[in-house]
Scaffold this motif. Structure first.
Motif, PDB file in Angstrom:
ATOM      1  N   LYS A 269      -6.419  -5.089  -3.795  1.00  0.00           N
ATOM      2  CA  LYS A 269      -5.604  -4.496  -2.731  1.00  0.00           C
ATOM      3  C   LYS A 269      -4.673  -5.539  -2.110  1.00  0.00           C
ATOM      4  CE  LYS A 269      -8.817  -0.900  -1.248  1.00  0.00           C
ATOM      5  NZ  LYS A 269      -9.910  -0.712  -0.308  1.00  0.00           N
ATOM      6  N   ASP A 270      -3.600  -5.029  -1.519  1.00  0.00           N
ATOM      7  CA  ASP A 270      -2.643  -5.906  -0.848  1.00  0.00           C
ATOM      8  C   ASP A 270      -2.996  -6.059   0.626  1.00  0.00           C
ATOM      9  OD1 ASP A 270      -1.324  -6.075  -3.200  1.00  0.00           O
ATOM     10  OD2 ASP A 270       0.307  -4.703  -2.652  1.00  0.00           O
TER      11      ASP A 270
ATOM     12  N   ILE B 194       4.135   1.239  11.704  1.00  0.00           N
ATOM     13  CA  ILE B 194       4.524   1.296  10.288  1.00  0.00           C
ATOM     14  C   ILE B 194       3.453   1.900   9.393  1.00  0.00           C
ATOM     15  CG2 ILE B 194       6.136  -0.653  10.472  1.00  0.00           C
ATOM     16  CD1 ILE B 194       4.046  -2.432   9.253  1.00  0.00           C
ATOM     17  N   MET B 195       2.389   2.381   9.998  1.00  0.00           N
ATOM     18  CA  MET B 195       1.350   3.112   9.248  1.00  0.00           C
ATOM     19  C   MET B 195       0.584   2.226   8.261  1.00  0.00           C
ATOM     20  SD  MET B 195       1.965   6.024  10.534  1.00  0.00           S
ATOM     21  CE  MET B 195       3.321   6.739  11.437  1.00  0.00           C
ATOM     22  N   VAL B 196       0.685   0.928   8.408  1.00  0.00           N
ATOM     23  CA  VAL B 196      -0.068   0.037   7.535  1.00  0.00           C
ATOM     24  C   VAL B 196      -0.783  -0.987   8.420  1.00  0.00           C
ATOM     25  CG1 VAL B 196       0.110  -1.807   5.819  1.00  0.00           C
ATOM     26  CG2 VAL B 196       1.486   0.251   5.565  1.00  0.00           C
ATOM     27  N   SER B 197      -2.009  -1.329   8.022  1.00  0.00           N
ATOM     28  CA  SER B 197      -2.746  -2.312   8.803  1.00  0.00           C
ATOM     29  C   SER B 197      -2.345  -3.721   8.418  1.00  0.00           C
ATOM     30  CB  SER B 197      -4.254  -2.166   8.563  1.00  0.00           C
ATOM     31  OG  SER B 197      -4.665  -0.897   8.957  1.00  0.00           O
ATOM     32  N   GLY B 198      -2.379  -4.602   9.372  1.00  0.00           N
ATOM     33  CA  GLY B 198      -2.126  -6.006   9.099  1.00  0.00           C
ATOM     34  C   GLY B 198      -3.026  -6.828   9.993  1.00  0.00           C
TER      35      GLY B 198
ATOM     36  N   ARG C  32       0.828  -1.218   0.000  1.00  0.00           N
ATOM     37  CA  ARG C  32       0.000   0.000   0.000  1.00  0.00           C
ATOM     38  C   ARG C  32       0.857   1.261   0.000  1.00  0.00           C
ATOM     39  NH1 ARG C  32      -5.584  -1.521   3.017  1.00  0.00           N
ATOM     40  NH2 ARG C  32      -5.764  -3.546   2.028  1.00  0.00           N
ATOM     41  N   GLY C  33       1.922   1.203  -0.793  1.00  0.00           N
ATOM     42  CA  GLY C  33       2.739   2.392  -0.986  1.00  0.00           C
ATOM     43  C   GLY C  33       3.738   2.688   0.122  1.00  0.00           C
ATOM     44  N   VAL C  34       3.806   1.812   1.118  1.00  0.00           N
ATOM     45  CA  VAL C  34       4.731   2.065   2.219  1.00  0.00           C
ATOM     46  C   VAL C  34       5.895   1.070   2.153  1.00  0.00           C
ATOM     47  CG1 VAL C  34       4.966   2.221   4.739  1.00  0.00           C
ATOM     48  CG2 VAL C  34       2.810   2.855   3.637  1.00  0.00           C
TER      49      VAL C  34
ATOM     50  N   ILE D  38       5.568 -13.385   7.962  1.00  0.00           N
ATOM     51  CA  ILE D  38       4.804 -12.307   7.331  1.00  0.00           C
ATOM     52  C   ILE D  38       4.308 -12.825   5.979  1.00  0.00           C
ATOM     53  CG2 ILE D  38       4.898  -9.962   6.407  1.00  0.00           C
ATOM     54  CD1 ILE D  38       7.447  -9.621   8.228  1.00  0.00           C
ATOM     55  N   HIS D  39       3.014 -12.792   5.754  1.00  0.00           N
ATOM     56  CA  HIS D  39       2.452 -13.235   4.466  1.00  0.00           C
ATOM     57  C   HIS D  39       1.795 -12.046   3.763  1.00  0.00           C
ATOM     58  CE1 HIS D  39       2.914 -17.628   5.045  1.00  0.00           C
ATOM     59  NE2 HIS D  39       2.914 -17.280   6.317  1.00  0.00           N
ATOM     60  N   LEU D  40       2.109 -11.902   2.488  1.00  0.00           N
ATOM     61  CA  LEU D  40       1.510 -10.821   1.705  1.00  0.00           C
ATOM     62  C   LEU D  40       0.637 -11.429   0.616  1.00  0.00           C
ATOM     63  CD1 LEU D  40       4.737  -8.664   1.203  1.00  0.00           C
ATOM     64  CD2 LEU D  40       3.038  -8.446   3.020  1.00  0.00           C
TER      65      LEU D  40
END
Ligand code: ZN
Length: 429
Positions: A367-368, A400-404, A333-335, A358-360
């Motif tokens: 969306k990721d 890190i400003m991203v949700s997981g 997501r751009g981060v 960590i799984h992406l």
């Protein structure tokens, strides 16, 4: 008098003078000894005589791992073959291995640097060191062994794996120090625990090499083995191998041997220096290396500089433990995120074990999504899984400003390895 492997450097000015002398020597040596370096320096319009201050380092061109691959099998060779006494190579799973050559003096310097590591960790010649890292063409076993013998402690060259033998050695030889990757250390610690050996062994210190180890993992190992302290040793094949620095007993970061090499920390995109405390790529210039000197070698390893002076008073500057590799950096997501980021956040959490993945994924909405699987702490019940997961999710979002999404899984359900653990699984196309 106690033997020391530390240099007689009293002030920062002394260190800088030594660095400048080493830089001048290295550029001249590489220019005259290596066609590759001469061509590169000529292209950059720099002659050895142009190096007058340490700031002139920034005029020098970079060397990358691609350069090493292109010059396989003798990259950066700056001496005649008759002066080379050894080679080492990286495990090189993709592409060609990185091969590094050493003169007798290079080996001697490496031994001295590594002996310093044992010294700064507070070891004495009475110590016995069970070396549980890989022996072979790579630098790990050879480096730990070389340093141990130079230092004068007793080496038990056990290598990795072979848990029955490891346990027997711990009991029979009573080593006081274990050197291992954190993954191997964890396997050993769990085995010590399973066999109820804690009271029968005598391990006081554990030195971790070759892989980023998170605090939770280290705490578990320390606890299960009954050790007093753990240390982190960085190791890059291109830069001699392991032993180029170590945290001291204050554990405020890794002191690195700045009389043997200069480390720049640069933004991997702009190649400009990062501010103190900011994460950057470690870029190395050696000051005495003969066989394959490094001039502004981009390691891809990320860390941050630790400002100020350590309570131990050492003049040697400090960097943080390795926070991952810029190659491992992933964008979601751009981060920009590197696994070490996640690792650091997990280390501060309670109720979980040290293993994680960590799984992406990219879902149908285009969306990721990031899922982090973390092991529940040993012996903990699953009742609190929801609460713990929510707390970690909040910490990740903040950090890190991203949700997981965090999934808590059974203790010991994620794979263990005696090599380096794989943490990142990118399932996106
Ligand atoms: Zn210190």
């Amino acid at each position: 008098m106690k033997q020391t492997f530390m240099p007689n450097i009293k002030t920062e000015e002394d260190l800088k003078a030594l660095q400048l002398e080493g830089l001048k020597w290295t550029v001249a040596h590489a220019y005259h000894g290596s066609d590759f370096y001469r061509r590169r320096l000529d292209e950059a319009g720099v002659k050895p005589d142009d190096i007058r201050t340490l700031d002139d380092l920034r005029r020098l061109p970079f060397v990358t791992s691609k350069d090493l691959q292109e010059q396989y099998p003798w990259p950066l060779r700056s001496v005649p073959f008759e002066d080379i006494v050894r080679l080492h190579a990286s495990s090189g799973t993709t592409g060609k291995r990185k091969v590094m050559i050493y003169t007798a003096k290079d080996i001697d310097d490496w031994a001295n640097m590594f002996a310093r590591c044992y010294e700064i960790a507070g070891l004495t010649r009475e110590d016995r060191i069970q070396i549980c890292v890989g022996y072979g063409v790579w630098t790990a076993g050879a480096g730990f062994q070389l340093g141990c013998e130079r230092f004068g402690a007793l080496a038990v060259p056990a290598g990795p794996g072979n848990m029955d033998m490891q346990m027997q050695f711990l009991e029979d030889f009573q080593p006081t120090v274990i050197c291992a990757t954190a993954s191997m250390g964890l396997l050993m610690a769990e085995e010590v625990d399973r066999r109820g050996l804690r009271g029968k062994i005598n391990v006081k210190k554990v030195i971790f090499g070759a892989e980023r180890s998170n605090d939770a993992m280290k705490a578990t190992i320390k606890e299960l083995i009954g050790a007093e302290q753990t240390f982190d040793i960085p190791g890059l094949t291109e830069l001699y191998g392991p032993g180029t620095g170590l945290d001291c007993e204050h554990h405020t970061g890794i002191h690195y041997w700045a009389d043997y090499y200069i480390m720049e920390l640069l933004d991997p995109e702009t190649l400009e220096p990062v501010a103190d405390g900011e994460v950057g790529e470690m870029v190395f210039t050696t000051l005495r290396k003969e066989g394959a000197p490094l001039i502004r070698y981009r390691s891809r390893d990320l860390t941050r500089r630790i400002p100020g002076v350590c309570p131990c008073g050492s003049l040697f500057p400090r960097h943080d433990s390795l926070l991952g590799r810029s190659d491992d950096m992933f964008i979601i997501r751009g981060v920009n995120i590197y696994p070490g980021h996640i690792d650091e956040i997990l280390s501060g959490q309670e109720g979980i074990g040290s293993e994680y993945q960590i799984h992406l994924d990219r879902k149908d909405d285009g969306k990721d999504y990031m899922t982090i699987r973390v092991e529940r702490a040993e012996g903990a019940s699953s009742d609190r899984d929801g609460k713990i997961a929510a707390k970690i999710e909040a910490a990740i979002k903040k950090g890190i400003m991203v949700s997981g999404t965090v999934e808590i899984v059974e203790y010991h359900s994620l794979p263990r390895t005696d090599r380096k653990a794989r943490r990142l699984f990118d399932h996106r196309d």
